[in-house]
Design an enzyme around this catalytic site. Structure first.
Site, PDB file in Angstrom:
ATOM      1  N   GLY A  23       0.809  -1.211   0.000  1.00 35.08           N
ATOM      2  CA  GLY A  23       0.000   0.000   0.000  1.00 35.08           C
ATOM      3  C   GLY A  23       0.838   1.255   0.000  1.00 35.08           C
ATOM      4  O   GLY A  23       0.380   2.297  -0.458  1.00 35.08           O
ATOM      5  N   TYR A  61      -8.469   3.802  -0.629  1.00 31.89           N
ATOM      6  CA  TYR A  61      -7.879   3.995  -1.958  1.00 31.89           C
ATOM      7  C   TYR A  61      -8.631   3.172  -3.010  1.00 31.89           C
ATOM      8  O   TYR A  61      -8.872   3.633  -4.111  1.00 31.89           O
ATOM      9  CB  TYR A  61      -6.414   3.540  -1.963  1.00 31.89           C
ATOM     10  CG  TYR A  61      -5.411   4.629  -1.675  1.00 31.89           C
ATOM     11  CD1 TYR A  61      -5.210   5.658  -2.585  1.00 31.89           C
ATOM     12  CD2 TYR A  61      -4.632   4.624  -0.518  1.00 31.89           C
ATOM     13  CE1 TYR A  61      -4.271   6.655  -2.338  1.00 31.89           C
ATOM     14  CE2 TYR A  61      -3.690   5.600  -0.267  1.00 31.89           C
ATOM     15  CZ  TYR A  61      -3.506   6.618  -1.186  1.00 31.89           C
ATOM     16  OH  TYR A  61      -2.578   7.605  -0.948  1.00 31.89           O
ATOM     17  N   GLY A  62      -8.967   1.923  -2.669  1.00 27.52           N
ATOM     18  CA  GLY A  62      -9.695   1.083  -3.635  1.00 27.52           C
ATOM     19  C   GLY A  62      -8.834   0.594  -4.779  1.00 27.52           C
ATOM     20  O   GLY A  62      -9.267   0.609  -5.934  1.00 27.52           O
ATOM     21  N   THR A  97     -12.761  -2.856  -1.761  1.00 19.88           N
ATOM     22  CA  THR A  97     -13.229  -3.371  -3.050  1.00 19.88           C
ATOM     23  C   THR A  97     -14.449  -4.228  -2.750  1.00 19.88           C
ATOM     24  O   THR A  97     -14.329  -5.219  -2.008  1.00 19.88           O
ATOM     25  CB  THR A  97     -12.117  -4.196  -3.748  1.00 19.88           C
ATOM     26  OG1 THR A  97     -11.038  -3.306  -4.042  1.00 19.88           O
ATOM     27  CG2 THR A  97     -12.607  -4.848  -5.033  1.00 19.88           C
ATOM     28  N   THR A 121      -6.202  -3.846   7.129  1.00 21.11           N
ATOM     29  CA  THR A 121      -6.833  -2.809   7.965  1.00 21.11           C
ATOM     30  C   THR A 121      -8.171  -3.309   8.527  1.00 21.11           C
ATOM     31  O   THR A 121      -8.726  -4.284   8.031  1.00 21.11           O
ATOM     32  CB  THR A 121      -7.084  -1.550   7.109  1.00 21.11           C
ATOM     33  OG1 THR A 121      -7.807  -1.940   5.936  1.00 21.11           O
ATOM     34  CG2 THR A 121      -5.786  -0.899   6.683  1.00 21.11           C
ATOM     35  N   GLY A 129      -2.716   1.522  11.927  1.00 23.40           N
ATOM     36  CA  GLY A 129      -1.959   2.272  12.924  1.00 23.40           C
ATOM     37  C   GLY A 129      -2.215   1.750  14.327  1.00 23.40           C
ATOM     38  O   GLY A 129      -2.758   0.655  14.510  1.00 23.40           O
ATOM     39  N   SER A 163      -8.770  -6.567   1.610  1.00 25.66           N
ATOM     40  CA  SER A 163      -8.965  -5.117   1.571  1.00 25.66           C
ATOM     41  C   SER A 163     -10.458  -4.821   1.711  1.00 25.66           C
ATOM     42  O   SER A 163     -11.277  -5.430   1.019  1.00 25.66           O
ATOM     43  CB  SER A 163      -8.453  -4.549   0.247  1.00 25.66           C
ATOM     44  OG  SER A 163      -8.945  -3.243   0.091  1.00 25.66           O
ATOM     45  N   SER A 214      -2.205  -8.467   9.743  1.00 24.01           N
ATOM     46  CA  SER A 214      -3.478  -8.420   9.082  1.00 24.01           C
ATOM     47  C   SER A 214      -3.563  -7.190   8.186  1.00 24.01           C
ATOM     48  O   SER A 214      -2.729  -6.296   8.257  1.00 24.01           O
ATOM     49  CB  SER A 214      -4.592  -8.315  10.128  1.00 24.01           C
ATOM     50  OG  SER A 214      -4.538  -7.019  10.720  1.00 24.01           O
TER      51      SER A 214
END
Ligand SMILES: Cc1cc2nc3c(=O)[nH]c(=O)nc-3n(C[C@H](O)[C@H](O)[C@H](O)COP(=O)(O)O)c2cc1C
Length: 403
Positions: free
Chosen positions: A95, A145-146, A212, A281, A302, A209, A279
């Site tokens: 990413g 972001y996709g 998507t 997000t 984070g 993700s 993992s």
């Protein structure tokens, strides 16, 4: 003093102080000065919108404007991973360098593992902007972001430019995604694994993700078996001398039943992959102090993700009986965080958000802190510490050390 002389004086003072500040800044960047990054540069960068600053950071690393790290990896950081001897177990997560442009620059600042992507077969622009948000009080990021990607062909060209000679003590992963409007997800991943197997040390099947539509559904048992069977069979029938290593990247939002289902499928010969990345997000929004942006759609990364992902590493290490190598990622911002993930079962550890907040000096700091943790607890290399929390009840560290 005449008015003209006065302004001349002011002008030369401004000139001198700007020159001095620039020289100090340049020297501080050259010396990887953590205090300069922490107190001056990174707070200034936070005034720039997060996607622009992300793009600037990638360009700075692409053109190798950030100097080589002076930190020499401590021998205790040596890690054997998939038969390769890494000088350290710290990687940049997928990413950051989505198009594979900054790989050499990332290695130069000290990462032992560089994972690029996610890459989609055809170029696509991703979701509309804005799509990245800083939750500064939590040292967290929400992104949607996709899968903005230059596509397979362009990214492969970027990776082919890398000098393979320099890669003997580090590894390159290519993280694969699928196009938003693709009709056959399995085919998208198979295309990627065939194309990138010549340049990558490992390939990531990213089905976690949250940005998507429908992607995470592939983790569910009804889809996962057929999906993995298709991919593993395509990999096994490749006529290359060395078959590419396949890693599956998982979401931290899986239920216990879903984790069990995944392990049952991975235990089947026809679905056997080589490792897990834990993992991606999270969609969870618990324990946040920030008030701004918390409602934004997207995956949270984070600090707030740290324990969620460490707990999941522990669960999956137990369920797979330590037989499936794990890359641990989520909220790592110190050597102690990385050590916790290793003790929970990760062999190597990646980070992204803390790098976005703290800049390049964080890499050396985490490595030096991790080496201290390992040495203090009597380990001579990273591999010896993997999953030790489970095998020994973590007797060597923290509270138990006194007994
Ligand atoms: C802005 C951003 C973009 C990301 N893009 C991807 C991606 O394209 N593919 C992927 O597998 N993970 C992606 N991730 C997830 C990271 O690889 C990582 O799993 C996650 O951020 C947790 O690590 P961290 O807490 O150290 O950031 C992205 C994360 C961020 C913050």
């Amino acid at each position: 003093m005449s008015k003209r002389d006065f302004f001349k004086k002011i002008w030369s003072m401004c000139y001198l102080s700007t020159g001095g500040a620039l020289a100090y800044g340049g020297l501080s960047i050259y010396n990887n000065n953590e205090k300069f990054y922490g107190d001056v540069l990174m707070p200034l960068i936070r005034y720039i919108d997060p996607e622009t600053s992300h793009n600037l950071a990638v360009k700075a690393l692409k053109y190798e404007l950030i100097p080589k790290s002076k930190y020499v990896d401590d021998p205790v950081l040596k890690t054997s991973f998939f038969g390769k001897e890494l000088s350290n177990p710290i990687g940049i997560a997928a990413g950051f360098d989505k198009q594979g442009e900054a790989v050499s620059g990332l290695k130069k600042i000290g990462f032992g593992i560089v994972e690029i992507g996610s890459v989609t077969p055809e170029p696509q622009s991703g979701n509309p902007k804005p799509r990245v948000f800083r939750l500064s009080e939590d040292e967290a990021i929400i992104n949607r972001y996709g899968f903005n990607s230059s596509g397979h062909t362009q990214v492969l060209q970027n990776l082919e430019k890398i000098d393979a000679e320099k890669w003997h003590d580090s590894i390159l992963g290519v993280n694969l995604g699928k196009n938003k409007d693709s009709l056959d997800a399995t085919e998208d991943y198979i295309k990627g694994l065939k194309l990138f197997s010549t340049v990558a040390d490992y390939l990531v099947i990213n089905i976690s993700s949250p940005n998507t539509a429908g992607l995470r559904e592939l983790q569910k048992k009804d889809h996962l078996y057929q999906f993995l069977k298709g991919i593993v069979s395509a990999r096994n029938s490749m006529e290359t001398e060395k078959k590419p290593l396949l890693l599956l990247k998982l979401s931290p939002d899986l239920s216990n039943d879903e984790k069990n289902d995944i392990v049952n499928i991975l235990n089947k010969k026809e679905c056997k992959i080589d490792g897990l990345i834990i993992s991606n997000t999270t969609l969870q929004r618990s324990n946040l102090t920030s008030t701004e942006f918390v409602e934004e759609t997207g995956g949270l990364s984070g600090k707030p993700l740290k324990d969620i992902s460490t707990n999941m590493i522990r669960d999956m290490y137990k369920l797979t009986k330590g037989k499936v190598p794990i890359i641990g990622v989520g909220g790592v911002s110190s050597g102690r965080d990385a050590f916790e993930k290793i003790l929970a079962g990760a062999t190597v550890v990646q980070l992204y958000s803390s790098f976005a907040y703290e800049g390049p000096p964080i890499v050396s700091r985490i490595k030096s802190e991790l080496s201290e943790c390992l040495l203090n607890d009597g380990y001579t290399c990273v591999n010896d510490a993997v999953g030790k929390e489970i095998a020994t009840g973590n007797k060597k560290s923290g509270f138990f050390r006194f007994f």
